[in-house]
Every structure is written in structure tokens, then in C-alpha cells.
Scaffold this motif. Structure first.
Motif, PDB file in Angstrom:
ATOM      1  N   ILE A   6      38.961  45.889  45.724  1.00 24.69           N
ATOM      2  CA  ILE A   6      38.230  47.034  46.285  1.00 24.69           C
ATOM      3  C   ILE A   6      36.984  46.571  47.045  1.00 24.69           C
ATOM      4  O   ILE A   6      36.712  47.040  48.145  1.00 24.69           O
ATOM      5  N   LEU A   7      36.231  45.661  46.455  1.00 19.11           N
ATOM      6  CA  LEU A   7      34.971  45.217  47.058  1.00 19.11           C
ATOM      7  C   LEU A   7      35.234  44.088  48.047  1.00 19.11           C
ATOM      8  O   LEU A   7      35.085  42.908  47.732  1.00 19.11           O
ATOM      9  N   PRO A  39      36.094  40.994  38.652  1.00 20.31           N
ATOM     10  CA  PRO A  39      37.496  41.406  38.453  1.00 20.31           C
ATOM     11  C   PRO A  39      37.647  42.456  37.351  1.00 20.31           C
ATOM     12  O   PRO A  39      38.511  43.325  37.437  1.00 20.31           O
ATOM     13  N   ILE A  40      36.807  42.394  36.326  1.00 22.33           N
ATOM     14  CA  ILE A  40      36.877  43.371  35.234  1.00 22.33           C
ATOM     15  C   ILE A  40      36.401  44.734  35.722  1.00 22.33           C
ATOM     16  O   ILE A  40      37.025  45.769  35.437  1.00 22.33           O
ATOM     17  N   GLY A  41      35.308  44.762  36.474  1.00 21.62           N
ATOM     18  CA  GLY A  41      34.812  46.025  37.026  1.00 21.62           C
ATOM     19  C   GLY A  41      35.843  46.678  37.927  1.00 21.62           C
ATOM     20  O   GLY A  41      36.108  47.888  37.824  1.00 21.62           O
ATOM     21  N   GLU A  42      36.451  45.871  38.800  1.00 21.50           N
ATOM     22  CA  GLU A  42      37.492  46.419  39.679  1.00 21.50           C
ATOM     23  C   GLU A  42      38.701  46.890  38.880  1.00 21.50           C
ATOM     24  O   GLU A  42      39.254  47.955  39.153  1.00 21.50           O
ATOM     25  N   LYS A  47      42.511  50.977  37.093  1.00 22.36           N
ATOM     26  CA  LYS A  47      43.219  51.651  35.997  1.00 22.36           C
ATOM     27  C   LYS A  47      43.059  53.172  36.119  1.00 22.36           C
ATOM     28  O   LYS A  47      43.990  53.920  35.842  1.00 22.36           O
ATOM     29  N   LEU A  48      41.884  53.620  36.543  1.00 21.63           N
ATOM     30  CA  LEU A  48      41.629  55.055  36.695  1.00 21.63           C
ATOM     31  C   LEU A  48      42.178  55.609  38.002  1.00 21.63           C
ATOM     32  O   LEU A  48      42.511  56.787  38.100  1.00 21.63           O
ATOM     33  N   VAL A  49      42.231  54.753  39.033  1.00 11.37           N
ATOM     34  CA  VAL A  49      42.679  55.184  40.368  1.00 11.37           C
ATOM     35  C   VAL A  49      43.765  54.217  40.854  1.00 11.37           C
ATOM     36  O   VAL A  49      43.527  53.377  41.719  1.00 11.37           O
ATOM     37  N   MET A  70      30.447  50.209  38.724  1.00 10.59           N
ATOM     38  CA  MET A  70      31.067  49.625  37.523  1.00 10.59           C
ATOM     39  C   MET A  70      30.686  48.157  37.365  1.00 10.59           C
ATOM     40  O   MET A  70      30.370  47.709  36.257  1.00 10.59           O
ATOM     41  N   VAL A  71      30.685  47.400  38.458  1.00 16.71           N
ATOM     42  CA  VAL A  71      30.294  45.988  38.371  1.00 16.71           C
ATOM     43  C   VAL A  71      28.816  45.886  37.989  1.00 16.71           C
ATOM     44  O   VAL A  71      28.436  45.075  37.133  1.00 16.71           O
ATOM     45  N   ALA A  72      27.978  46.736  38.574  1.00 12.73           N
ATOM     46  CA  ALA A  72      26.551  46.748  38.214  1.00 12.73           C
ATOM     47  C   ALA A  72      26.375  47.091  36.734  1.00 12.73           C
ATOM     48  O   ALA A  72      25.532  46.501  36.048  1.00 12.73           O
TER      49      ALA A  72
END
Length: 147
Positions: A6-7, A39-42, A47-49, A70-72
Motif C-alpha cells: 500500500i505504501l 509489513p505488519i501494519g500493511e 486483512k480489513l480491506v 497503522m504503521v505509526a
């Protein structure tokens, strides 16, 4: 290293630091890109989208903003220790504004969820009662509720 899902912009490092209100002296690009962070934040957002890759326009912007938050949020709890360490590197001292980083992490997760809720294709799940405010208002023929 895995490719970002995503990022993918040139500015995502600065955007994440901006959400935390800190500079590159506190969080480096490699801290953000660490395998246990970005990678965990993404993955949490994916998972949600699950249709994130098909999104366009505003929806694409919302999923991007959610990933930034989420990453922040993943990085926020480590900020107190990081900021103390960088302050010791200087010969002068200044008072750092007191931030409750655990609370800030929680706020960032809430922001991510708000952005996800704005995505037009997003289907709300039962564990997030955000859209259950309207309640059942229509009835089928025969007086049986839709819900």
C-alpha cells in the motif's frame, strides 16, 4: 525485504514521522521499513480491506492513510525511549512535551479504522459497531424485521 503493498509513494516515511510528530533523527527510514513494522501494519490493513489493490480515487487515498496511521501506531509505543536517547545526544537540554505514546498508538489505530470506514466497498464486520447506529427501521411484508 518484501515489497510494500500500500505504501508505495516516495513520501510515506515522512508521512509516518509526521503522524508521530517526530523527525528522522528519532525514527529512520530503516526503522519504519523493519520487517516487524511496515509489513505488519500493511498486513493489518489488507486483512480489513482485501480489495485494497482494486481501489481508486478517494478510496485509494483512505486505504493509504489508514496504512500510514497503522504503521505509526506500531511505532508509537517505542517513542518514549527513542526520544530520551536522542535528547541525550545533544549538549543542551530542553523539555520534551509529555506524550502518552500508548494512548497515541490507540488514537492512530482509531484513525486508521475511521479511514477504512470511509472506503465505499468496505463491509462492516460485527466486531466494529461503528455502522450499527441506525438500527432496523424497515420491515418486510408481514411485520418481520430485515435484521
Amino acid at each position: 525485504m518484501m515489497a510494500n503493498k500500500i505504501l508505495t509513494t516516495e513520501t510515506y516515511h515522512e508521512e509516518i514521522r509526521g503522524r508521530l510528530g517526530i523527525g528522522e533523527d528519532v525514527i529512520t527510514d530503516s526503522n519504519i521499513d523493519a520487517f516487524s513494522v511496515l509489513p505488519i501494519g500493511e498486513a493489518r490493513i489488507v486483512k480489513l480491506v482485501p480489495d485494497y489493490a482494486d481501489l481508486t480515487g478517494d478510496d485509494q487515498a483512505y486505504v493509504y492513510a489508514a496504512a500510514i496511521c497503522m504503521v505509526a501506531a506500531i511505532l508509537a509505543p517505542s517513542m518514549a525511549a527513542r526520544i530520551k536517547k536522542t535528547m541525550k545526544d545533544f549538549d543542551f537540554s530542553f523539555e520534551n512535551q509529555a506524550v502518552n505514546w500508548d494512548r497515541r498508538a490507540s488514537q492512530l489505530v482509531d484513525e486508521a479504522n475511521e479511514f477504512i470506514g470511509l472506503i465505499s466497498s468496505f463491509q462492516e464486520t460485527l466486531d466494529a459497531p461503528l455502522f450499527l447506529l441506525s438500527g432496523p427501521t424497515r420491515r418486510r411484508k408481514g411485520g418481520v424485521s430485515n435484521v
